[in-house]
Design an enzyme around this catalytic site. Structure first.
Site, short mmCIF file in Angstrom:
data_model
loop_
_atom_site.label_atom_id
_atom_site.label_comp_id
_atom_site.label_asym_id
_atom_site.label_seq_id
_atom_site.Cartn_x
_atom_site.Cartn_y
_atom_site.Cartn_z
CG ASP A 320 -6.21 -6.83 -4.72
OD1 ASP A 320 -5.16 -6.27 -4.35
OD2 ASP A 320 -6.32 -7.38 -5.83
CD GLU A 522 2.21 -10.03 -3.61
OE1 GLU A 522 1.36 -9.44 -4.27
OE2 GLU A 522 2.07 -11.20 -3.18
#
Length: 568
Positions: A320, A522
């Protein structure tokens, strides 16, 4: 090929929606009011649905409804809203407690024996120590009064990804566990699996994350892979005994009506495959204000509902967001996730089938083992029949023709494969059924090297720079790991050499970024050494569970010779 089961939600007998809780519904209102009051700058919608109540919901709602409002939109002043939040809520994350893992030691015995370079070893020990920073246990208050929290009352402590991701996440946990195994933290790894089994037993599927607003969807199904890896290190038969019934339930979920597609080839052979399909047709609660803004240009209510379902389904995919899910790569509202058969999801389910067969054999359940080996062989054939593109040497997502998916059948056409290069096109290499075929690996390796995805410091997610985070130039730890591990396990000299080269470059950019920022990130920009990634709907996050896990797994696999430089 002919499609014999329609895949559009309009063609299924039901359009499932899992009801949310009254607390989540109320916190969405608070979030949207905050968006109007504070504006877009530094606004994180997730923060507001992570708040927990100091008082009961009725009293809090009454106070919220009594706030003074002005203007046509009934805007609340910054001062009034700040005071209301401070008075009626505990801070987001306060219902999670730091937890000292029982099996953590500063430098475990036998830790990364092949890492000989002292500089790299010192850093690896620092990365290992981050498990303590990311270890959390749900507070007693959540167990005693769950209605005051969106956090779910997990039975065991767990590892969170970091930063805004304050709760346990599903697919992140696989790479967290791979890192924990390198860190010899077997009890912590087992506790993560226990939590995920709890979610599966409670809801019928493992949730995207351990929050009340994630009950409408799952995430890439890697629980079986977690159990398999832990068993391989610990030979814990009791864990297998506890996990197997849950894994059978999860397999049924991913092959249920809403996920399953049956495709018939020219020879009349049926192939079953799965898709992502969130049980939701409204804005995602954790991004409600942003989702409504994205959908504002869509005027028809049913089109909006379908867009919201495709949004949530893209979140279920873990990607996403990405152009991978868009009919038009430059227009976000053309998301059509539910009309796509994804390569990687079906690889994960194939892995699940192989894992279940293995774990059933461990327990002596012969009939289960045999039926899942059959299922795995059938899915392997389906993956090759529907996704494989021989000319490109890649497996490609299959997109159903827009507007025709409700026909009784649809003829398979090569042009309905998504011919753009995505890292997911190479995920089948991760599975033994594919990487054990030397001629296939050689062909796929050449295709991979010329795909435009391989860069100076890792594998790009795609070749399209859309501004979405699961696109170029971002590289993500899970994708590096699966492709590298697949190439390495093929046993081919050139493939293994390429795998090590990618892993070394990935480790170097993780190290350089850590030295520059003091944190693991991340995602990373694969074009430049020492640069973390960006894009998407939130600011770059640090912590970071799966990045830590993959670095430790790579260092365990490849080591680091004393004379190899860690500098870029």
């Amino acid at each position: 090929m002919t499609l014999t089961t329609g895949l559009s939600p309009k063609c299924t007998s039901t359009d499932p929606v899992v009801a949310t809780t009254p607390l989540v519904t109320f916190l969405e209102r608070v979030q949207e009011t905050a968006f109007e009051t504070f504006g877009e700058k530094d606004f994180d919608p997730k923060f507001y649905v992570d708040l927990s109540l100091k008082f009961n919901l009725s009293k809090t709602q009454k106070a919220f409804d009594s706030l003074p409002r002005s203007g046509e939109n009934g805007t609340v002043s910054i001062k009034d809203l700040q005071e209301f939040i401070a008075t009626y809520f505990d801070y987001a994350g306060d219902d999670l407690l730091y937890y000292d893992p029982v099996d953590f030691v500063p430098e475990p015995e036998g830790f990364l024996p092949r890492v000989k370079n002292p500089e790299v070893r010192a850093w690896a020990i620092e990365v290992h120590s981050l498990w303590k920073n990311l270890s959390r246990k749900v507070s007693d208050g959540v167990h005693e009064q769950p209605e005051l929290h969106t956090l779910l009352p997990l039975p065991e402590a767990g590892i969170v990804p970091g930063s805004r991701f304050r709760e346990v996440y599903y697919w992140d946990s696989y790479w967290v566990i791979r890192g924990l195994l390198a860190s010899k933290m077997y009890e912590t790894a087992k506790a993560i699996v226990t939590n995920l089994i709890f979610l599966l037993d409670t809801y019928g599927y493992v949730l995207n994350g351990a929050r009340a607003y994630y009950t409408n969807r799952s995430q890439p199904p890697l629980l079986s892979a977690m159990v398999y890896e832990i068993y391989n290190r610990t030979c814990d038969v009791e864990l297998v005994r506890k996990a197997l019934p849950a894994l059978l339930k999860e397999h049924a979920f991913w092959n249920s009506e809403i996920h399953k597609a049956t495709i018939q080839d020219a020879q009349g052979c049926n192939h079953n495959l799965s898709r992502y399909y969130a049980m939701w047709n409204k804005p995602r609660p954790e991004s409600s204000a942003i989702d409504k803004e994205s959908a504002s240009k869509l005027l028809d209510n049913s089109v909006k509902q379908q867009f919201y379902r495709d949004l949530a389904s893209a979140a279920e995919s873990g990607w996403d967001f990405s152009t991978r899910w868009m009919r038009n790569t430059s227009e976000f509202t053309t998301l059509s996730t539910t009309s796509i058969l994804p390569v990687d999801l079906n690889v994960y389910i194939l892995k699940m089938e192989l894992d279940i067969a293995f774990l059933a054999k461990v327990l002596g359940h012969k009939s289960t083992m045999e039926s899942f080996l059959e299922a795995a062989e059938a899915r392997k054939n389906a993956i090759n029949s529907v996704f494989w593109n021989d000319e490109m040497g890649q497996w490609l997502d299959y997109r159903l023709t827009n507007g025709t998916v409700c026909k009784e059948s649809e003829t398979w056409q090569a042009c309905n494969q998504n011919h753009n290069a995505y890292a997911s096109n190479f995920i089948p290499l991760w599975i033994d059924l594919f990487h054990s075929d030397s001629a296939l690996v050689e062909k796929v390796k050449r295709s991979f090297q010329s795909s435009g995805l391989v860069h100076a410091f890792g594998i790009a997610t795609s070749v399209i720079n859309s501004g979405q985070q699961w696109d170029f130039p971002n590289g993500w730890a899970p994708l590096q790991h699966m492709i590298v591990e697949g190439l390495l396990r093929s046993g081919l000299k050139e493939a293994s050499s390429l795998a090590e080269d990618i892993a070394v470059r990935w480790i170097k950019t993780n190290y350089a970024t850590y030295k520059k920022t003091g944190a693991m990130h991340e995602k990373y920009d694969v074009r430049k050494c020492g640069e973390f990634g960006g894009g998407g709907e939130y600011i770059p996050q640090t912590g970071f569970g799966w990045s830590n896990g993959v670095v430790l797994a790579f260092l365990e696999e490849f080591g680091w010779p004393e004379d190899r430089s860690i500098e870029c």
